[in-house]
Design a protein around this motif. Sequence first.
Motif, PDB file in Angstrom:
ATOM      1  N   THR A  83       0.823  -1.365   0.066  1.00 28.44           N
ATOM      2  CA  THR A  83      -0.147   0.028  -0.005  1.00 28.44           C
ATOM      3  C   THR A  83       0.906   1.230  -0.126  1.00 28.44           C
ATOM      4  OG1 THR A  83      -1.783  -1.246   1.073  1.00 28.44           O
ATOM      5  CG2 THR A  83      -1.856   1.012   1.100  1.00 28.44           C
ATOM      6  N   ALA A  84       2.070   1.094   0.710  1.00 32.85           N
ATOM      7  CA  ALA A  84       2.987   2.467   0.971  1.00 32.85           C
ATOM      8  C   ALA A  84       3.582   2.742  -0.647  1.00 32.85           C
ATOM      9  CB  ALA A  84       4.025   2.268   2.027  1.00 32.85           C
ATOM     10  N   HIS A  85       3.863   1.745  -1.220  1.00 33.75           N
ATOM     11  CA  HIS A  85       4.735   1.607  -2.467  1.00 33.75           C
ATOM     12  C   HIS A  85       3.506   2.220  -3.504  1.00 33.75           C
ATOM     13  CE1 HIS A  85       8.460  -0.436  -1.963  1.00 33.75           C
ATOM     14  NE2 HIS A  85       7.943  -0.255  -0.863  1.00 33.75           N
ATOM     15  N   ARG A  86       2.566   1.940  -3.418  1.00 27.56           N
ATOM     16  CA  ARG A  86       1.594   2.401  -4.350  1.00 27.56           C
ATOM     17  C   ARG A  86       1.103   3.969  -4.431  1.00 27.56           C
ATOM     18  NH1 ARG A  86      -2.221  -1.205  -7.691  1.00 27.56           N
ATOM     19  NH2 ARG A  86      -3.024   0.957  -7.991  1.00 27.56           N
ATOM     20  N   THR A  87       1.371   4.351  -2.993  1.00 25.01           N
ATOM     21  CA  THR A  87       1.185   5.792  -2.661  1.00 25.01           C
ATOM     22  C   THR A  87       2.508   6.707  -2.857  1.00 25.01           C
ATOM     23  OG1 THR A  87       1.380   5.446  -0.161  1.00 25.01           O
ATOM     24  CG2 THR A  87      -0.721   5.482  -1.378  1.00 25.01           C
ATOM     25  N   GLY A  88       3.669   5.917  -3.266  1.00 27.69           N
ATOM     26  CA  GLY A  88       4.788   6.734  -3.483  1.00 27.69           C
ATOM     27  C   GLY A  88       5.760   6.851  -1.998  1.00 27.69           C
ATOM     28  N   CYS A  89       5.315   6.065  -0.996  1.00 26.91           N
ATOM     29  CA  CYS A  89       6.080   5.964   0.211  1.00 26.91           C
ATOM     30  C   CYS A  89       6.982   4.610  -0.017  1.00 26.91           C
ATOM     31  CB  CYS A  89       5.276   5.844   1.438  1.00 26.91           C
ATOM     32  SG  CYS A  89       4.209   7.321   1.804  1.00 26.91           S
ATOM     33  N   THR A  90       8.241   4.703   0.712  1.00 28.67           N
ATOM     34  CA  THR A  90       9.209   3.549   0.578  1.00 28.67           C
ATOM     35  C   THR A  90       9.127   2.836   1.960  1.00 28.67           C
ATOM     36  OG1 THR A  90      11.048   4.939   1.183  1.00 28.67           O
ATOM     37  CG2 THR A  90      10.277   4.733  -1.162  1.00 28.67           C
ATOM     38  N   THR A  91       8.734   3.458   3.075  1.00 29.94           N
ATOM     39  CA  THR A  91       9.065   2.645   4.485  1.00 29.94           C
ATOM     40  C   THR A  91       7.674   2.737   5.252  1.00 29.94           C
ATOM     41  OG1 THR A  91       9.733   4.805   5.291  1.00 29.94           O
ATOM     42  CG2 THR A  91      11.623   3.217   4.558  1.00 29.94           C
ATOM     43  N   ILE A  92       7.688   2.077   6.304  1.00 32.59           N
ATOM     44  CA  ILE A  92       7.056   2.180   7.119  1.00 32.59           C
ATOM     45  C   ILE A  92       7.557   2.409   8.526  1.00 32.59           C
ATOM     46  CG2 ILE A  92       4.995   0.781   8.490  1.00 32.59           C
ATOM     47  CD1 ILE A  92       4.640  -0.955   6.151  1.00 32.59           C
ATOM     48  N   GLU A  93       7.055   3.411   9.357  1.00 31.60           N
ATOM     49  CA  GLU A  93       7.631   3.787  10.572  1.00 31.60           C
ATOM     50  C   GLU A  93       7.127   3.045  11.679  1.00 31.60           C
ATOM     51  OE1 GLU A  93       7.718   7.905  12.902  1.00 31.60           O
ATOM     52  OE2 GLU A  93       8.228   8.046  10.855  1.00 31.60           O
ATOM     53  N   ASP A  94       5.692   2.587  11.750  1.00 32.85           N
ATOM     54  CA  ASP A  94       5.318   1.974  12.700  1.00 32.85           C
ATOM     55  C   ASP A  94       4.057   1.289  12.363  1.00 32.85           C
ATOM     56  OD1 ASP A  94       4.985   1.054  15.563  1.00 32.85           O
ATOM     57  OD2 ASP A  94       3.574   2.862  15.838  1.00 32.85           O
ATOM     58  N   LEU A  95       4.159   0.064  12.901  1.00 29.64           N
ATOM     59  CA  LEU A  95       2.850  -1.139  12.684  1.00 29.64           C
ATOM     60  C   LEU A  95       2.873  -1.940  13.789  1.00 29.64           C
ATOM     61  CD1 LEU A  95       0.923  -1.909  10.430  1.00 29.64           C
ATOM     62  CD2 LEU A  95       2.578  -3.751   9.875  1.00 29.64           C
ATOM     63  N   THR A  96       1.484  -1.773  14.072  1.00 31.20           N
ATOM     64  CA  THR A  96       0.978  -2.206  15.445  1.00 31.20           C
ATOM     65  C   THR A  96      -0.145  -3.177  15.255  1.00 31.20           C
ATOM     66  OG1 THR A  96       1.733  -0.313  16.984  1.00 31.20           O
ATOM     67  CG2 THR A  96       0.336  -2.033  17.805  1.00 31.20           C
ATOM     68  N   LEU A  97      -0.096  -4.402  15.482  1.00 33.78           N
ATOM     69  CA  LEU A  97      -1.120  -5.341  15.476  1.00 33.78           C
ATOM     70  C   LEU A  97      -1.737  -5.535  16.847  1.00 33.78           C
ATOM     71  CD1 LEU A  97      -2.401  -7.550  13.719  1.00 33.78           C
ATOM     72  CD2 LEU A  97      -0.505  -9.371  14.300  1.00 33.78           C
ATOM     73  N   GLU A  98      -2.957  -5.121  16.945  1.00 35.71           N
ATOM     74  CA  GLU A  98      -3.681  -5.216  18.110  1.00 35.71           C
ATOM     75  C   GLU A  98      -4.595  -6.478  18.147  1.00 35.71           C
ATOM     76  OE1 GLU A  98      -5.965  -1.687  18.611  1.00 35.71           O
ATOM     77  OE2 GLU A  98      -4.443  -0.292  18.223  1.00 35.71           O
ATOM     78  N   THR A  99      -4.985  -7.206  17.062  1.00 39.67           N
ATOM     79  CA  THR A  99      -5.677  -8.296  17.373  1.00 39.67           C
ATOM     80  C   THR A  99      -5.572  -9.283  16.127  1.00 39.67           C
ATOM     81  OG1 THR A  99      -7.521  -6.935  17.869  1.00 39.67           O
ATOM     82  CG2 THR A  99      -8.237  -9.324  17.376  1.00 39.67           C
ATOM     83  N   PRO A 100      -5.111 -10.605  16.394  1.00 40.22           N
ATOM     84  CA  PRO A 100      -5.007 -11.116  15.169  1.00 40.22           C
ATOM     85  C   PRO A 100      -6.163 -11.890  14.376  1.00 40.22           C
ATOM     86  CG  PRO A 100      -4.646 -12.555  17.609  1.00 40.22           C
ATOM     87  CD  PRO A 100      -5.131 -11.264  17.687  1.00 40.22           C
ATOM     88  N   LEU A 101      -5.715 -11.990  13.059  1.00 45.79           N
ATOM     89  CA  LEU A 101      -6.793 -12.033  12.154  1.00 45.79           C
ATOM     90  C   LEU A 101      -6.953 -13.607  11.757  1.00 45.79           C
ATOM     91  CD1 LEU A 101      -8.739 -10.915  10.137  1.00 45.79           C
ATOM     92  CD2 LEU A 101      -6.951 -10.735   8.662  1.00 45.79           C
ATOM     93  N   PRO A 102      -7.925 -14.391  12.171  1.00 43.31           N
ATOM     94  CA  PRO A 102      -8.097 -15.688  12.243  1.00 43.31           C
ATOM     95  C   PRO A 102      -8.566 -16.098  10.670  1.00 43.31           C
ATOM     96  CG  PRO A 102      -9.794 -14.902  13.555  1.00 43.31           C
ATOM     97  CD  PRO A 102      -8.966 -13.700  13.140  1.00 43.31           C
ATOM     98  N   LEU A 103      -8.161 -17.007  10.131  1.00 44.67           N
ATOM     99  CA  LEU A 103      -8.635 -17.407   8.751  1.00 44.67           C
ATOM    100  C   LEU A 103      -9.205 -18.651   8.764  1.00 44.67           C
ATOM    101  CD1 LEU A 103      -5.124 -16.195   7.016  1.00 44.67           C
ATOM    102  CD2 LEU A 103      -7.350 -14.908   7.095  1.00 44.67           C
ATOM    103  N   THR A 104     -10.185 -18.892   7.815  1.00 45.67           N
ATOM    104  CA  THR A 104     -10.934 -20.457   7.625  1.00 45.67           C
ATOM    105  C   THR A 104     -11.032 -20.418   6.175  1.00 45.67           C
ATOM    106  OG1 THR A 104     -12.966 -19.000   7.359  1.00 45.67           O
ATOM    107  CG2 THR A 104     -12.250 -19.738   9.695  1.00 45.67           C
ATOM    108  N   ASP A 105     -11.555 -21.538   5.572  1.00 48.09           N
ATOM    109  CA  ASP A 105     -11.806 -21.818   4.392  1.00 48.09           C
ATOM    110  C   ASP A 105     -12.857 -20.748   3.661  1.00 48.09           C
ATOM    111  OD1 ASP A 105     -10.328 -24.028   4.335  1.00 48.09           O
ATOM    112  OD2 ASP A 105     -12.088 -25.381   4.896  1.00 48.09           O
ATOM    113  N   GLN A 106     -13.732 -20.218   4.543  1.00 47.51           N
ATOM    114  CA  GLN A 106     -14.592 -19.016   4.055  1.00 47.51           C
ATOM    115  C   GLN A 106     -13.780 -17.863   3.401  1.00 47.51           C
ATOM    116  OE1 GLN A 106     -17.774 -19.845   3.442  1.00 47.51           O
ATOM    117  NE2 GLN A 106     -17.211 -21.861   4.061  1.00 47.51           N
ATOM    118  N   PRO A 107     -14.166 -17.057   2.308  1.00 43.26           N
ATOM    119  CA  PRO A 107     -13.545 -15.970   1.985  1.00 43.26           C
ATOM    120  C   PRO A 107     -13.624 -14.556   2.914  1.00 43.26           C
ATOM    121  CG  PRO A 107     -14.649 -16.721   0.214  1.00 43.26           C
ATOM    122  CD  PRO A 107     -14.923 -17.615   1.353  1.00 43.26           C
ATOM    123  N   LEU A 108     -12.644 -14.196   3.151  1.00 39.98           N
ATOM    124  CA  LEU A 108     -12.559 -12.706   4.242  1.00 39.98           C
ATOM    125  C   LEU A 108     -11.988 -11.661   3.290  1.00 39.98           C
ATOM    126  CD1 LEU A 108     -12.468 -11.762   6.832  1.00 39.98           C
ATOM    127  CD2 LEU A 108     -10.190 -12.413   7.160  1.00 39.98           C
TER     128      LEU A 108
END
Length: 115
Positions: A83-108
């Motif tokens: 996403t950053a590269h598509r907007t012209g940015c080259t780095t990510i300064e901070d990224l915080t994962l607050e909640t895990p994202l569970p995956l199943t066979d159903q599309p998400l």
Amino acid sequence: LPTYPFQHEDFWLHPTPRTDLTGAGLTTTDHPLLTAAIDLADTGHLILTGRLTTTDHPWLTHHTIAGTTLLPGTAFVDLALHTAHRTGCTTIEDLTLETPLPLTDQPLQIQAVAG
């Protein structure tokens, strides 16, 4: 009954498979998870969207913890970097994962928004 022979022409709408959504304003991307993009006309924000499922991406099942398949943290970094590269940015300064994202066979459906 009509006195003329029936014309074999119907006026029903027939669904046609469409993979080209450029008429709807979407563009395709070269990313395996974020497959389409749209620029919002009113705000100029970029929205990248895609679909996650363990059926389409079986390698995601390699990150199963206590019987639950979770999207790996590195995938979040990859989504953010793309996403950053598509907007012209080259780095990510901070990224915080607050909640895990569970995956199943159903599309998400996933979206990454940059503004």
